[in-house]
Design a protein around this motif. Structure first.
Motif, PDB file in Angstrom:
ATOM      1  N   THR A 198       0.835  -1.197   0.000  1.00 12.59           N
ATOM      2  CA  THR A 198       0.000   0.000   0.000  1.00 12.59           C
ATOM      3  C   THR A 198       0.870   1.248   0.000  1.00 12.59           C
ATOM      4  OG1 THR A 198      -1.799  -1.137   1.139  1.00 12.59           O
ATOM      5  CG2 THR A 198      -1.799   1.268   1.243  1.00 12.59           C
ATOM      6  N   LYS A 199       1.868   1.271   0.878  1.00 12.00           N
ATOM      7  CA  LYS A 199       2.765   2.431   0.926  1.00 12.00           C
ATOM      8  C   LYS A 199       3.495   2.608  -0.402  1.00 12.00           C
ATOM      9  CE  LYS A 199       4.819   4.024   4.547  1.00 12.00           C
ATOM     10  NZ  LYS A 199       5.623   4.294   5.731  1.00 12.00           N
ATOM     11  N   GLN A 200       3.903   1.517  -1.002  1.00 15.34           N
ATOM     12  CA  GLN A 200       4.591   1.626  -2.289  1.00 15.34           C
ATOM     13  C   GLN A 200       3.649   2.148  -3.368  1.00 15.34           C
ATOM     14  OE1 GLN A 200       7.987   1.238  -2.681  1.00 15.34           O
ATOM     15  NE2 GLN A 200       7.473   2.290  -4.570  1.00 15.34           N
ATOM     16  N   SER A 201       2.411   1.724  -3.349  1.00 16.79           N
ATOM     17  CA  SER A 201       1.422   2.238  -4.307  1.00 16.79           C
ATOM     18  C   SER A 201       1.209   3.740  -4.123  1.00 16.79           C
ATOM     19  CB  SER A 201       0.078   1.525  -4.137  1.00 16.79           C
ATOM     20  OG  SER A 201       0.184   0.190  -4.510  1.00 16.79           O
ATOM     21  N   ILE A 202       1.154   4.171  -2.883  1.00 16.93           N
ATOM     22  CA  ILE A 202       1.002   5.594  -2.585  1.00 16.93           C
ATOM     23  C   ILE A 202       2.210   6.364  -3.106  1.00 16.93           C
ATOM     24  CG2 ILE A 202       0.947   7.301  -0.710  1.00 16.93           C
ATOM     25  CD1 ILE A 202      -0.705   5.176   0.901  1.00 16.93           C
ATOM     26  N   ARG A 203       3.395   5.847  -2.830  1.00 21.75           N
ATOM     27  CA  ARG A 203       4.630   6.508  -3.255  1.00 21.75           C
ATOM     28  C   ARG A 203       4.723   6.564  -4.783  1.00 21.75           C
ATOM     29  NH1 ARG A 203       8.817   6.094   0.827  1.00 21.75           N
ATOM     30  NH2 ARG A 203      10.309   5.725  -0.836  1.00 21.75           N
ATOM     31  N   ASP A 204       4.362   5.471  -5.430  1.00 19.73           N
ATOM     32  CA  ASP A 204       4.394   5.440  -6.900  1.00 19.73           C
ATOM     33  C   ASP A 204       3.417   6.458  -7.485  1.00 19.73           C
ATOM     34  OD1 ASP A 204       6.287   3.415  -6.747  1.00 19.73           O
ATOM     35  OD2 ASP A 204       4.870   1.810  -7.236  1.00 19.73           O
ATOM     36  N   ALA A 205       2.230   6.518  -6.911  1.00 24.14           N
ATOM     37  CA  ALA A 205       1.222   7.475  -7.389  1.00 24.14           C
ATOM     38  C   ALA A 205       1.717   8.906  -7.190  1.00 24.14           C
ATOM     39  CB  ALA A 205      -0.099   7.258  -6.656  1.00 24.14           C
ATOM     40  N   TYR A 206       2.278   9.168  -6.037  1.00 26.19           N
ATOM     41  CA  TYR A 206       2.825  10.500  -5.763  1.00 26.19           C
ATOM     42  C   TYR A 206       3.909  10.859  -6.789  1.00 26.19           C
ATOM     43  CZ  TYR A 206       5.806  14.059  -3.722  1.00 26.19           C
ATOM     44  OH  TYR A 206       6.585  15.175  -3.541  1.00 26.19           O
ATOM     45  N   THR A 207       4.810   9.937  -7.059  1.00 28.23           N
ATOM     46  CA  THR A 207       5.909  10.194  -7.991  1.00 28.23           C
ATOM     47  C   THR A 207       5.384  10.500  -9.391  1.00 28.23           C
ATOM     48  OG1 THR A 207       7.390   8.790  -6.688  1.00 28.23           O
ATOM     49  CG2 THR A 207       8.035   9.240  -8.962  1.00 28.23           C
ATOM     50  N   VAL A 208       4.386   9.750  -9.833  1.00 34.36           N
ATOM     51  CA  VAL A 208       3.781  10.005 -11.156  1.00 34.36           C
ATOM     52  C   VAL A 208       3.186  11.409 -11.193  1.00 34.36           C
ATOM     53  CG1 VAL A 208       1.842   9.366 -12.652  1.00 34.36           C
ATOM     54  CG2 VAL A 208       3.348   7.590 -11.740  1.00 34.36           C
ATOM     55  N   LEU A 209       2.420  11.751 -10.172  1.00 33.56           N
ATOM     56  CA  LEU A 209       1.773  13.059 -10.127  1.00 33.56           C
ATOM     57  C   LEU A 209       2.795  14.188  -9.966  1.00 33.56           C
ATOM     58  CD1 LEU A 209      -1.260  12.093  -7.894  1.00 33.56           C
ATOM     59  CD2 LEU A 209      -1.350  12.760 -10.310  1.00 33.56           C
ATOM     60  N   ARG A 210       3.832  13.932  -9.195  1.00 31.17           N
ATOM     61  CA  ARG A 210       4.846  14.954  -8.920  1.00 31.17           C
ATOM     62  C   ARG A 210       5.609  15.332 -10.184  1.00 31.17           C
ATOM     63  NH1 ARG A 210       6.605  19.010  -7.859  1.00 31.17           N
ATOM     64  NH2 ARG A 210       7.987  19.578  -6.182  1.00 31.17           N
ATOM     65  N   LYS A 211       5.738  14.386 -11.084  1.00 32.89           N
ATOM     66  CA  LYS A 211       6.432  14.672 -12.341  1.00 32.89           C
ATOM     67  C   LYS A 211       5.582  15.545 -13.261  1.00 32.89           C
ATOM     68  CE  LYS A 211       9.449  10.714 -12.133  1.00 32.89           C
ATOM     69  NZ  LYS A 211       9.840   9.419 -12.657  1.00 32.89           N
ATOM     70  N   TYR A 254      15.560  15.168  -8.777  1.00 34.74           N
ATOM     71  CA  TYR A 254      15.170  16.522  -9.143  1.00 34.74           C
ATOM     72  C   TYR A 254      13.883  16.577  -9.949  1.00 34.74           C
ATOM     73  CZ  TYR A 254      19.408  18.045  -6.950  1.00 34.74           C
ATOM     74  OH  TYR A 254      20.380  18.285  -6.021  1.00 34.74           O
ATOM     75  N   THR A 255      13.483  15.470 -10.552  1.00 30.89           N
ATOM     76  CA  THR A 255      12.168  15.412 -11.182  1.00 30.89           C
ATOM     77  C   THR A 255      11.101  15.295 -10.087  1.00 30.89           C
ATOM     78  OG1 THR A 255      13.064  14.347 -13.131  1.00 30.89           O
ATOM     79  CG2 THR A 255      10.707  14.155 -12.802  1.00 30.89           C
ATOM     80  N   SER A 256      11.395  14.481  -9.095  1.00 28.30           N
ATOM     81  CA  SER A 256      10.440  14.276  -8.008  1.00 28.30           C
ATOM     82  C   SER A 256      10.397  15.442  -7.029  1.00 28.30           C
ATOM     83  CB  SER A 256      10.788  13.003  -7.241  1.00 28.30           C
ATOM     84  OG  SER A 256      10.744  11.895  -8.088  1.00 28.30           O
ATOM     85  N   PHE A 257      11.510  16.168  -6.926  1.00 26.40           N
ATOM     86  CA  PHE A 257      11.592  17.235  -5.931  1.00 26.40           C
ATOM     87  C   PHE A 257      12.099  18.538  -6.531  1.00 26.40           C
ATOM     88  CE2 PHE A 257      12.835  13.135  -4.065  1.00 26.40           C
ATOM     89  CZ  PHE A 257      11.676  12.882  -3.361  1.00 26.40           C
ATOM     90  N   PRO A 258      11.395  19.080  -7.562  1.00 30.43           N
ATOM     91  CA  PRO A 258      11.844  20.361  -8.092  1.00 30.43           C
ATOM     92  C   PRO A 258      11.600  21.494  -7.104  1.00 30.43           C
ATOM     93  CG  PRO A 258       9.836  19.672  -9.189  1.00 30.43           C
ATOM     94  CD  PRO A 258      10.225  18.563  -8.249  1.00 30.43           C
ATOM     95  N   PHE A 259      12.104  22.675  -7.445  1.00 31.61           N
ATOM     96  CA  PHE A 259      11.955  23.843  -6.588  1.00 31.61           C
ATOM     97  C   PHE A 259      10.512  23.982  -6.129  1.00 31.61           C
ATOM     98  CE2 PHE A 259      11.174  28.323  -5.828  1.00 31.61           C
ATOM     99  CZ  PHE A 259      12.224  28.634  -4.978  1.00 31.61           C
ATOM    100  N   PRO A 260      10.203  24.312  -4.881  1.00 30.59           N
ATOM    101  CA  PRO A 260      11.127  24.588  -3.796  1.00 30.59           C
ATOM    102  C   PRO A 260      11.578  23.338  -3.042  1.00 30.59           C
ATOM    103  CG  PRO A 260       8.912  25.038  -3.044  1.00 30.59           C
ATOM    104  CD  PRO A 260       8.812  24.606  -4.496  1.00 30.59           C
ATOM    105  N   ARG A 261      11.041  22.169  -3.347  1.00 31.06           N
ATOM    106  CA  ARG A 261      11.452  20.952  -2.638  1.00 31.06           C
ATOM    107  C   ARG A 261      12.918  20.635  -2.906  1.00 31.06           C
ATOM    108  NH1 ARG A 261       8.360  19.542   1.541  1.00 31.06           N
ATOM    109  NH2 ARG A 261       9.582  17.666   1.612  1.00 31.06           N
ATOM    110  N   LYS A 262      13.437  21.031  -4.065  1.00 35.04           N
ATOM    111  CA  LYS A 262      14.844  20.771  -4.372  1.00 35.04           C
ATOM    112  C   LYS A 262      15.731  21.454  -3.329  1.00 35.04           C
ATOM    113  CE  LYS A 262      17.047  22.603  -7.991  1.00 35.04           C
ATOM    114  NZ  LYS A 262      17.485  22.797  -9.374  1.00 35.04           N
ATOM    115  N   ASP A 263      15.381  22.670  -2.942  1.00 35.99           N
ATOM    116  CA  ASP A 263      16.160  23.373  -1.928  1.00 35.99           C
ATOM    117  C   ASP A 263      16.081  22.659  -0.584  1.00 35.99           C
ATOM    118  OD1 ASP A 263      16.873  25.261  -3.786  1.00 35.99           O
ATOM    119  OD2 ASP A 263      15.402  26.735  -3.143  1.00 35.99           O
ATOM    120  N   ILE A 264      14.911  22.149  -0.254  1.00 43.83           N
ATOM    121  CA  ILE A 264      14.749  21.385   0.987  1.00 43.83           C
ATOM    122  C   ILE A 264      15.604  20.124   0.927  1.00 43.83           C
ATOM    123  CG2 ILE A 264      13.094  20.039   2.372  1.00 43.83           C
ATOM    124  CD1 ILE A 264      10.958  22.142   1.440  1.00 43.83           C
ATOM    125  N   MET A 265      15.594  19.460  -0.219  1.00 43.45           N
ATOM    126  CA  MET A 265      16.384  18.240  -0.411  1.00 43.45           C
ATOM    127  C   MET A 265      17.873  18.536  -0.258  1.00 43.45           C
ATOM    128  SD  MET A 265      16.048  15.024  -1.091  1.00 43.45           S
ATOM    129  CE  MET A 265      16.712  13.626  -1.967  1.00 43.45           C
TER     130      MET A 265
END
Length: 139
Positions: free
Chosen positions: A8-21, A91-102
């Motif tokens: 379930t957690k992996q499905s959530i993470r995968d969905a987030y990654t798709v949407l985040r891109k 950097y695809t998953s965490f572009p600005f401003p998350r990139k700065d946090i990363m």
């Protein structure tokens, strides 16, 4: 953790990654993640307080993968190769401003690792500044 929770957690993470891109984190809803992960919103909230907690967890895992490689004594060339291979994903998953946090998280974690190995550096401001410059320059 049991297998169902992991899946379930992996499905959530995968969905987030798709949407985040496709769009910024501020535009992603829990409903979108839940729909894409084929779960209901309540299931999402059983695992995460919000989308930002999910992003933090994923970021922290990326960093810990690199730290684990360092701790295992991975040769620098292999470490750089691995880091470069996941850089696009990061950097695809965490572009600005998350990139700065990363970047801030990586800097903090790498500094902690160095100070674990060399406690004498904790109080040496000059050396910490030099190390920080090296860490940030390499990131």
């Amino acid at each position: 953790m049991d297998l169902r929770k992991e899946k379930t957690k992996q499905s959530i993470r995968d969905a987030y990654t798709v949407l985040r891109k496709k769009k910024p984190i501020e535009k992603i809803t829990v409903k979108e993640i839940a729909d894409l992960a084929l779960i209901n919103k309540a299931t999402f909230y059983r695992h995460y307080v919000d989308i930002y907690q999910l992003a933090d967890e994923i970021e922290d895992e990326y960093i810990e993968r690199i730290v684990d490689m360092i701790k295992k004594g991975t040769p620098v060339t292999d470490l750089v190769g691995h880091y470069t291979s996941i850089l696009e994903d990061i950097y695809t998953s965490f572009p600005f401003p998350r990139k700065d946090i990363m970047i801030d998280k990586q800097h903090k974690r790498f500094m902690e690792l160095i100070c674990e190995r060399r406690p004498d550096l904790r109080d040496n401001v000059e050396k910490r500044v030099a190390i920080s410059a090296g860490i940030l320059g390499s990131i």
